[in-house]
Design an enzyme around this catalytic site. Structure first.
Site, mmCIF file in Angstrom:
data_model
loop_
_atom_site.group_PDB
_atom_site.id
_atom_site.type_symbol
_atom_site.label_atom_id
_atom_site.label_comp_id
_atom_site.label_asym_id
_atom_site.label_seq_id
_atom_site.Cartn_x
_atom_site.Cartn_y
_atom_site.Cartn_z
ATOM 1 N N CYS A 1 -21.531 -16.248 16.455
ATOM 2 C CA CYS A 1 -22.761 -15.540 16.035
ATOM 3 C C CYS A 1 -23.920 -16.828 15.796
ATOM 4 O O CYS A 1 -23.907 -17.697 14.747
ATOM 5 C CB CYS A 1 -22.313 -14.651 14.715
ATOM 6 S SG CYS A 1 -23.663 -14.262 13.787
ATOM 7 N N CYS B 1 -27.558 -14.104 7.094
ATOM 8 C CA CYS B 1 -27.051 -12.493 7.559
ATOM 9 C C CYS B 1 -25.878 -12.516 6.288
ATOM 10 O O CYS B 1 -26.271 -11.570 5.635
ATOM 11 C CB CYS B 1 -26.424 -12.133 8.657
ATOM 12 S SG CYS B 1 -25.002 -10.291 8.615
ATOM 13 N N CYS C 1 -20.196 -12.010 7.093
ATOM 14 C CA CYS C 1 -19.256 -12.100 7.212
ATOM 15 C C CYS C 1 -18.944 -13.658 6.637
ATOM 16 O O CYS C 1 -19.550 -14.476 6.870
ATOM 17 C CB CYS C 1 -19.581 -12.344 9.047
ATOM 18 S SG CYS C 1 -19.231 -11.303 9.994
ATOM 19 N N CYS D 1 -23.973 -7.448 17.176
ATOM 20 C CA CYS D 1 -23.732 -8.292 15.314
ATOM 21 C C CYS D 1 -21.665 -8.209 16.345
ATOM 22 O O CYS D 1 -21.445 -6.993 16.575
ATOM 23 C CB CYS D 1 -23.408 -6.824 14.046
ATOM 24 S SG CYS D 1 -22.396 -7.133 13.135
ATOM 25 N N GLN E 1 -13.471 5.685 6.521
ATOM 26 C CA GLN E 1 -13.895 4.059 6.885
ATOM 27 C C GLN E 1 -14.053 3.771 8.427
ATOM 28 O O GLN E 1 -13.760 4.601 9.098
ATOM 29 C CB GLN E 1 -11.646 4.293 6.822
ATOM 30 C CG GLN E 1 -11.119 5.153 5.585
ATOM 31 C CD GLN E 1 -11.020 3.494 4.484
ATOM 32 O OE1 GLN E 1 -11.156 3.174 4.795
ATOM 33 N NE2 GLN E 1 -10.361 4.251 3.345
ATOM 34 N N TYR F 1 -7.588 10.083 -5.851
ATOM 35 C CA TYR F 1 -8.857 9.555 -5.638
ATOM 36 C C TYR F 1 -8.706 9.337 -4.106
ATOM 37 O O TYR F 1 -9.111 9.189 -2.827
ATOM 38 C CB TYR F 1 -8.764 7.959 -5.395
ATOM 39 C CG TYR F 1 -8.877 7.439 -6.585
ATOM 40 C CD1 TYR F 1 -10.078 7.231 -7.812
ATOM 41 C CD2 TYR F 1 -7.469 7.498 -7.719
ATOM 42 C CE1 TYR F 1 -9.757 7.129 -9.007
ATOM 43 C CE2 TYR F 1 -7.713 7.309 -8.881
ATOM 44 C CZ TYR F 1 -8.438 7.086 -9.363
ATOM 45 O OH TYR F 1 -8.405 6.698 -10.807
ATOM 46 N N GLU G 1 -10.849 14.133 -6.724
ATOM 47 C CA GLU G 1 -11.821 13.676 -6.069
ATOM 48 C C GLU G 1 -12.890 13.792 -6.666
ATOM 49 O O GLU G 1 -13.167 14.983 -7.178
ATOM 50 C CB GLU G 1 -12.326 13.556 -3.989
ATOM 51 C CG GLU G 1 -13.190 12.615 -4.016
ATOM 52 C CD GLU G 1 -13.859 11.743 -4.495
ATOM 53 O OE1 GLU G 1 -12.997 10.781 -4.020
ATOM 54 O OE2 GLU G 1 -14.870 11.313 -4.561
ATOM 55 N N ASP H 1 -5.218 5.598 -4.582
ATOM 56 C CA ASP H 1 -6.486 4.849 -3.520
ATOM 57 C C ASP H 1 -7.702 4.842 -4.113
ATOM 58 O O ASP H 1 -8.800 5.306 -4.274
ATOM 59 C CB ASP H 1 -6.805 5.537 -2.327
ATOM 60 C CG ASP H 1 -7.143 4.789 -1.130
ATOM 61 O OD1 ASP H 1 -7.588 3.942 -1.610
ATOM 62 O OD2 ASP H 1 -8.076 5.072 -0.241
ATOM 63 N N CYS I 1 -8.732 -1.534 -2.412
ATOM 64 C CA CYS I 1 -8.852 -2.769 -1.530
ATOM 65 C C CYS I 1 -9.419 -3.835 -2.655
ATOM 66 O O CYS I 1 -10.525 -5.219 -2.109
ATOM 67 C CB CYS I 1 -10.837 -1.679 -1.223
ATOM 68 S SG CYS I 1 -11.702 -1.356 -2.204
HETATM 69 N N1 SAH Z 1 -9.071 7.307 0.108
HETATM 70 C C1 SAH Z 1 -10.251 8.437 0.020
HETATM 71 C C2 SAH Z 1 -11.156 7.184 -0.245
HETATM 72 C C3 SAH Z 1 -10.659 6.257 -1.253
HETATM 73 S S1 SAH Z 1 -12.466 5.801 -1.458
HETATM 74 C C4 SAH Z 1 -10.170 7.102 2.430
HETATM 75 O O1 SAH Z 1 -9.130 6.690 2.337
HETATM 76 O O2 SAH Z 1 -10.391 7.767 2.730
HETATM 77 C C5 SAH Z 1 -12.038 5.795 -3.323
HETATM 78 C C6 SAH Z 1 -12.671 7.633 -3.699
HETATM 79 O O3 SAH Z 1 -12.814 7.668 -4.998
HETATM 80 C C7 SAH Z 1 -13.973 7.679 -3.194
HETATM 81 O O4 SAH Z 1 -14.470 8.621 -2.093
HETATM 82 C C8 SAH Z 1 -14.883 8.020 -5.349
HETATM 83 O O5 SAH Z 1 -15.985 9.089 -4.483
HETATM 84 C C9 SAH Z 1 -13.302 8.632 -5.565
HETATM 85 N N2 SAH Z 1 -13.523 7.925 -6.980
HETATM 86 C C10 SAH Z 1 -14.376 7.377 -7.556
HETATM 87 N N3 SAH Z 1 -13.444 7.204 -9.323
HETATM 88 C C11 SAH Z 1 -12.926 8.708 -9.062
HETATM 89 C C12 SAH Z 1 -12.896 8.547 -10.016
HETATM 90 N N4 SAH Z 1 -12.724 8.619 -11.307
HETATM 91 N N5 SAH Z 1 -11.902 10.236 -9.765
HETATM 92 C C13 SAH Z 1 -11.785 10.646 -8.515
HETATM 93 N N6 SAH Z 1 -12.295 9.690 -7.886
HETATM 94 C C14 SAH Z 1 -12.710 8.862 -8.150
#
Ligand code: SAH
Length: 383
Positions: A5, A11, A14, A88, A212, A241, A262, A311, A338
Site C-alpha cells: 500500500c 491514511c 492500517c 484499498c 459486522q 447487546y 439492545e 457483546d 472488541c
Molecule cells: N452482538 C451484535 C452487536 C454488538 S455491538 C453483533 O455481533 O452484531 C454492541 C451493541 O451494543 C451495539 O449494537 C450497541 O447499540 C449496543 N449497546 C450499547 N450500549 C448499550 C446498552 N447500554 N444497552 C444495550 N445495548 C447497548
C-alpha cells in the site's frame, strides 16, 4: 515490511501494515495474553487465511481537484482533506470498483461534486455494502440535496458499467458532516437492501443497519461463541447487546428460547425482521439498556436464563449489568469483546463473584489494524 500500500502512512487506517501478517497475529496474541492471561492460558488467535479485501462496508469520499478531475478516497481528519485511494487492501474489491464506476459516470454526465468549503455541488460520497455469501451489492449515493440531475441516465449508465450492483439508494445529507448518512432515503433501483447469509441464517442489510464488517471472521467468531455456549436445545438464552440479533438468531436453532436486548431501536427493528425472515418463533427482542433489562429480570418471577451472551461496545458493561448478572447467575457466560482492557475488568469482577474462566479465544476480525476481538467462556463455580 508490507509495501503493497503506498498511502498507508497518510491514511492511518492500517496501523500494523509495517509488520508481516504473522507478526501482527503475534502482536495481537501478546496483547490479549497480557490482559487476559491471568485468568487462563489463551488459545492461539484465529487468523485469516487471506487477510485482504475483507471489508464488506466501504465509504468513499469525492472531491473535485483544481484540474477538474474527480478524486476519491478516505477522509483525513488531520488535514480535513482526503487521501486518494482507488483500491484499498482491506476493502472488498467489488466495493472499490463500484466507487470508481460512480466517479466515471459522474464525470461523464457532469454531475457536480459537493464542495465542503462553498457548500455547492451535489454528490458527497458513496457507501457500498457487499454481501459475502450471496454476492449482492448495495450502492448508497450520499447527496447534498434531493434533486438528482439526470437521475435515470445516471442509474442506467452505472448499471451498464457495473451490472453486479443489486440495489441503489440515494441518501440525502444536508448537514456539512463529512461521512455521515442523512436520515432521508430514496430507493433508485432494486429493493433498497441486500441479504447475506451468516452461519446458515439470512440477514437483511439496509444502508444504516449494523452488520459486522468482516463476514469471514465473523462466522469463525460466532461458531466459537456458539460452541462455548454448549447448547442442547433446552436452554433459555439471553443475548445482551444483541445489535441486529445475529448471535441470538444463530443460537436459537440450538436453544429452547432466546431473548435479545439492545439499546438501539432501529437495530431491534432489524432483529425482529431477521427473526421473521428466518422463521424463528422462539426468539424475542427488546429495546432497552442491557443493565436495566437484567435488573428487571432479577425482580421478575420468570425463570432466569441458563446461558448469557454478552457483546458490549468498547466501554464494556456497567455495574448495574454486572451486579444483575451475578444475581441472575446463569450457568455459562460467553463474553465477546472488541476491547480486551474492559473485558479484563468485567471478567475480573465476575471471577471474584462465583465465576471461573474456562476458555479464552482471540479472533482477528480486523487484519492490519490494531484491533483484536476476544471471546471468553465463564462458568459458574459449583458450590
Ligand atoms: N452482538 C451484535 C452487536 C454488538 S455491538 C453483533 O455481533 O452484531 C454492541 C451493541 O451494543 C451495539 O449494537 C450497541 O447499540 C449496543 N449497546 C450499547 N450500549 C448499550 C446498552 N447500554 N444497552 C444495550 N445495548 C447497548
Amino acid at each position: 515490511m508490507n509495501t503493497e500500500c503506498n498511502v498507508y502512512k497518510k491514511c492511518s487506517g492500517c496501523q500494523l501494515l509495517n509488520m508481516t501478517y504473522e507478526e501482527q497475529l503475534k502482536w495481537k496474541q501478546i496483547k490479549v495474553e497480557r490482559l487476559m492471561g491471568c485468568f487462563k492460558k489463551v488459545n492461539r488467535i484465529i487468523g485469516m487465511e487471506n487477510p485482504y479485501h475483507y471489508r464488506n462496508k466501504v465509504q468513499t469520499l469525492f472531491r473535485e481537484a483544481k484540474s477538474g478531475k474527480i478524486v476519491s478516497g478516505v477522509y483525513q481528519s488531520a488535514t480535513n482533506g482526503i487521501v486518494a485511494v482507488e483500491s484499498c487492501l482491506l476493502n472488498n474489491k467489488r466495493a472499490d470498483r463500484i466507487a470508481i464506476a460512480v466517479k466515471t459516470v459522474a464525470k461523464r454526465l457532469d454531475i457536480k461534486i459537493y464542495n465542503p468549503k462553498t457548500g455547492e455541488g451535489f454528490l458527497k460520497n458513496t457507501l457500498v455494502r457487499t454481501a459475502h455469501n450471496t454476492g449482492e451489492n448495495m450502492l448508497v449515493l450520499v447527496t447534498a440535496n434531493e434533486k438528482f440531475p439526470k437521475k435515470e441516465q445516471f442509474v442506467s449508465e452505472l448499471l451498464k458499467l457495473y451490472p453486479k450492483i443489486t440495489t441503489i439508494v440515494q441518501n440525502i445529507n444536508t448537514s456539512p458532516n463529512k461521512m455521515m448518512l442523512g436520515s432521508k432515503e430514496v430507493v433508485l433501483y432494486g429493493k433498497g437492501k441486500i441479504q447475506d447469509i451468516l452461519c446458515g441464517c439470512k440477514f437483511n442489510i439496509s444502508p444504516r443497519s449494523f452488520y459486522q464488517v468482516n463476514p469471514v471472521q465473523t462466522e469463525k467468531l460466532y461458531n466459537k461463541a456458539i460452541e462455548m455456549a454448549q447448547l442442547t436445545g433446552k436452554e433459555f438464552v439471553l443475548d445482551a447487546y444483541c445489535g441486529t440479533g445475529t448471535i441470538g438468531l444463530i443460537a436459537s436453532k440450538y436453544a429452547k428460547q432466546v431473548v435479545g436486548v439492545e439499546l438501539n431501536a432501529q437495530a431491534i427493528k432489524d432483529a425482529k425482521e431477521n427473526a421473521e425472515l428466518n422463521k424463528r418463533n422462539n426468539v424475542s427482542f427488546f429495546t432497552k439498556d442491557a443493565g436495566q433489562f437484567l435488573d428487571e429480570l432479577t425482580q421478575d418471577e420468570v425463570a432466569p436464563p441458563d446461558v448469557l451472551f454478552v457483546d458490549p461496545p468498547r466501554a464494556g458493561c456497567n455495574r448495574l449489568f454486572l451486579n444483575s448478572v451475578v444475581k441472575i447467575s446463569p450457568s455459562r457466560i460467553v463474553y465477546i469483546s472488541c476491547n480486551p482492557t474492559t473485558q479484563q475488568r468485567d471478567v475480573m469482577f465476575l471471577t471474584e463473584r462465583g465465576y471461573h474462566v474456562e476458555e479464552i479465544q482471540p479472533v482477528d476480525m480486523f487484519p492490519h489494524t490494531n484491533h483484536v476481538e476476544t471471546v471468553c467462556l465463564l462458568s459458574k463455580v459449583s458450590k
